[in-house]
Design a protein around this motif. Sequence first.
Motif, short mmCIF file in Angstrom:
data_model
loop_
_atom_site.label_atom_id
_atom_site.label_comp_id
_atom_site.label_asym_id
_atom_site.label_seq_id
_atom_site.Cartn_x
_atom_site.Cartn_y
_atom_site.Cartn_z
N PRO A 34 -56.38 -22.37 8.36
CA PRO A 34 -55.99 -21.84 7.04
C PRO A 34 -57.10 -21.88 6.00
O PRO A 34 -57.27 -20.92 5.24
CB PRO A 34 -54.82 -22.75 6.63
CG PRO A 34 -54.28 -23.30 7.90
CD PRO A 34 -55.46 -23.44 8.81
N PHE A 35 -57.87 -22.97 5.98
CA PHE A 35 -58.91 -23.06 4.95
C PHE A 35 -60.08 -22.14 5.24
O PHE A 35 -60.48 -21.34 4.40
CB PHE A 35 -59.41 -24.50 4.80
CG PHE A 35 -60.60 -24.59 3.88
CD1 PHE A 35 -60.45 -24.35 2.52
CD2 PHE A 35 -61.87 -24.85 4.38
CE1 PHE A 35 -61.55 -24.39 1.67
CE2 PHE A 35 -62.97 -24.89 3.53
CZ PHE A 35 -62.81 -24.67 2.17
N GLN A 43 -53.21 -29.33 5.43
CA GLN A 43 -52.72 -29.37 6.81
C GLN A 43 -52.17 -30.76 7.13
O GLN A 43 -51.12 -30.90 7.77
CB GLN A 43 -53.85 -29.01 7.77
CG GLN A 43 -53.39 -28.52 9.13
CD GLN A 43 -52.84 -27.11 9.10
OE1 GLN A 43 -53.35 -26.26 8.37
NE2 GLN A 43 -51.81 -26.83 9.87
N ALA A 94 -54.28 -24.22 1.13
CA ALA A 94 -53.95 -23.47 2.35
C ALA A 94 -52.86 -22.45 2.00
O ALA A 94 -52.05 -22.69 1.10
CB ALA A 94 -53.46 -24.42 3.43
#
Length: 334
Positions: free
Chosen positions: A14-15, A213, A241
């Motif tokens: 996600p990042f 996360q 995120a």
Amino acid sequence: MRVTFLNPGDASDPFFDTLVSSMRRAAANLEVELEVIDGHRDHALLRRNARALVERPDPPEYLLLVNEQGLAVEVLPAASARDIKVLLLNEGLMVPDRQTLGSPGERHASWLGELVPDDKRAGYLLARALFEAVRPAHRGRDGKVAVGALGGSFTSSSLLRINGLRQAVAEAGDADVREVVAANWQQDRAGAETARLLQQHPDLAVVWAASDQMALGAAEAIAAAGRVPGRDVLVGGIDWAPFAFAKVREGTFTATVGGHFLDGAWAIVLLYDHHHRPAPGPIAEKSQLAAVTRDNLDAYERLFTRRGQIDFRQFSKVHNPAQPSYRFSVDAVL
């Protein structure tokens, strides 16, 4: 100009997925030829990618490198030997790395410097947002707020974020960090560690996580233990995120701190300006992050969802000669 980014992650991360997205946008704005090589969170693969890049017959002019597990110690000397200019991104050097490599340009002429987020302040902002949301029911019999902290791996960003947490705890006076555990940036491991923390510290009221996360893993563990994340135990993370905004909106997360997904774009701006108008001295820039809560969620979410519309030329000193300094912050974009 040709730039290669050795991405520690990939599109499933996600990042780094959002960081690469902003990097590509800035490259398109500034007509920079950008190559992204994914490492799929495999450190051995990341090192092989770095070696292969440096050994190319026609390597890129610039390399954006994240110092994952001391990668810079291996890559910087080899890149300098090939005259590949290197900018460290997102993850700076640990003290032993600095002792080995010296300062930018000192021992390795093509090392330009680094662009890193203000990680200590990020950890501090998250802790402050969590503490401000504490209610009387979260306090133990001693009046203290019991805190569990989920760190990443042994990296400068994780350690600095934890230092920011400790600063906020010292200022608060009524918070007590029961444990700081290493969850290695992993959701599953964060969940397992949170489950253990809840068993060993039944009064746990706050879980501070060095990444969203890991915060997600913590929230899942809290729910599995029969408690409500965001109500019985406050949870927050760092990174912005994509799922974190929804978690804040629904109340599962109390806060998420981020904005450094823009660092990919800021790095392209810095390299573009260096290429067209080199400045004396090393590059030493820090990007500023912001804390998102329910109170300011809408404004920051608009920035996140509309990041593809930003024209990053407005942040370049080459395109804006009167600009006295770089404005690498979320609020500057807003």
